[in-house]
Write an enzyme that holds these catalytic residues in place. Structure first.
Site, short mmCIF file in Angstrom:
data_model
loop_
_atom_site.label_atom_id
_atom_site.label_comp_id
_atom_site.label_asym_id
_atom_site.label_seq_id
_atom_site.Cartn_x
_atom_site.Cartn_y
_atom_site.Cartn_z
N VAL A 197 0.83 -1.21 0.00
CA VAL A 197 0.00 0.00 0.00
C VAL A 197 0.86 1.25 0.00
CG1 VAL A 197 -1.90 -1.14 1.21
CG2 VAL A 197 -0.22 0.12 2.51
N CYS A 198 0.26 2.34 -0.48
CA CYS A 198 0.86 3.67 -0.41
C CYS A 198 -0.28 4.66 -0.25
CB CYS A 198 1.73 3.96 -1.64
SG CYS A 198 0.79 4.10 -3.16
N ALA A 199 -0.06 5.90 -0.57
CA ALA A 199 -1.09 6.92 -0.39
C ALA A 199 -2.22 6.77 -1.40
CB ALA A 199 -0.49 8.32 -0.48
#
Length: 195
Positions: free
Chosen positions: A68-70
């Site tokens: 995951v990231c932003a």
């Protein structure tokens, strides 16, 4: 020519339902991670993924890995890099922004010595805007040739949008407030080995 598997994307509801069985790796900067992350996520910033390959491979052998990231762009890049190494992972559609927008909790450590930071996108917008403004001011007050600073930044932003890459983010990611402390990274790698 090597065949890399298709990118696997999980929606927020799919990820929430399987969160207890997933190893979650957050590839944002430590400051972004500290501002709120999926419960149970470990922080391995994108530029440290290669260093963490053995631990990520170990975690993937034990079960599914969600990156995951932003917003999903950095996690897509991480998943592609991992797929090239034979490590199959999934990415979260829309990243932590979509997770929070769908009403799911983000974990925010109560006592965190990492100061709350700006997202990488916000850092890039601020830096690009400041450089464009600086180029305009210097071009008017000092010499017209300095307007090329603004033109260069504008060209970089267009290139960034067309290629879905961001050189400025790569540079900003190397600043001290965006770097993991060695102890934090070692702790995350240990967590991947033992989870």
């Amino acid at each position: 020519m090597t065949n890399t598997p298709a990118l696997v994307t999980l929606g927020t509801e799919q990820a929430r339902a399987r969160l207890h069985e997933l190893t979650v790796i957050d590839v944002r900067t430590p400051a972004e991670y500290a501002s709120g992350h999926l419960p149970g996520a470990v922080n391995i910033p994108l530029d440290h993924i290669r260093r963490a390959l053995p631990e990520i491979r170990h975690a993937a052998e034990r079960g599914d890995v969600l990156v995951v990231c932003a917003s999903g762009a950095r996690s897509d890049n991480a998943c592609k890099l991992l797929a090239q190494q034979g490590i199959i992972t999934a990415t979260l559609a829309g990243g932590t922004a979509a997770w929070a927008a769908d009403g799911h909790d983000l974990h925010r450590p109560a006592a965190c010595d990492t100061r709350a930071g700006w997202s990488m996108e916000r850092q890039v917008r601020f830096t690009a805007g400041a450089l464009v403004l600086l180029g305009l001011v210097l071009g008017v007050l000092v010499h017209p040739a300095l307007l090329l600073i603004s033109a260069g930044i504008s060209g970089g932003l267009v290139f960034s949008a067309l290629t879905d890459t961001c050189g400025m983010a790569a540079v900003l990611g190397k600043l001290p407030h965006n770097r993991p402390r060695a102890a934090d990274l070692d702790e995350a790698l240990t967590a991947l080995r033992t989870c």
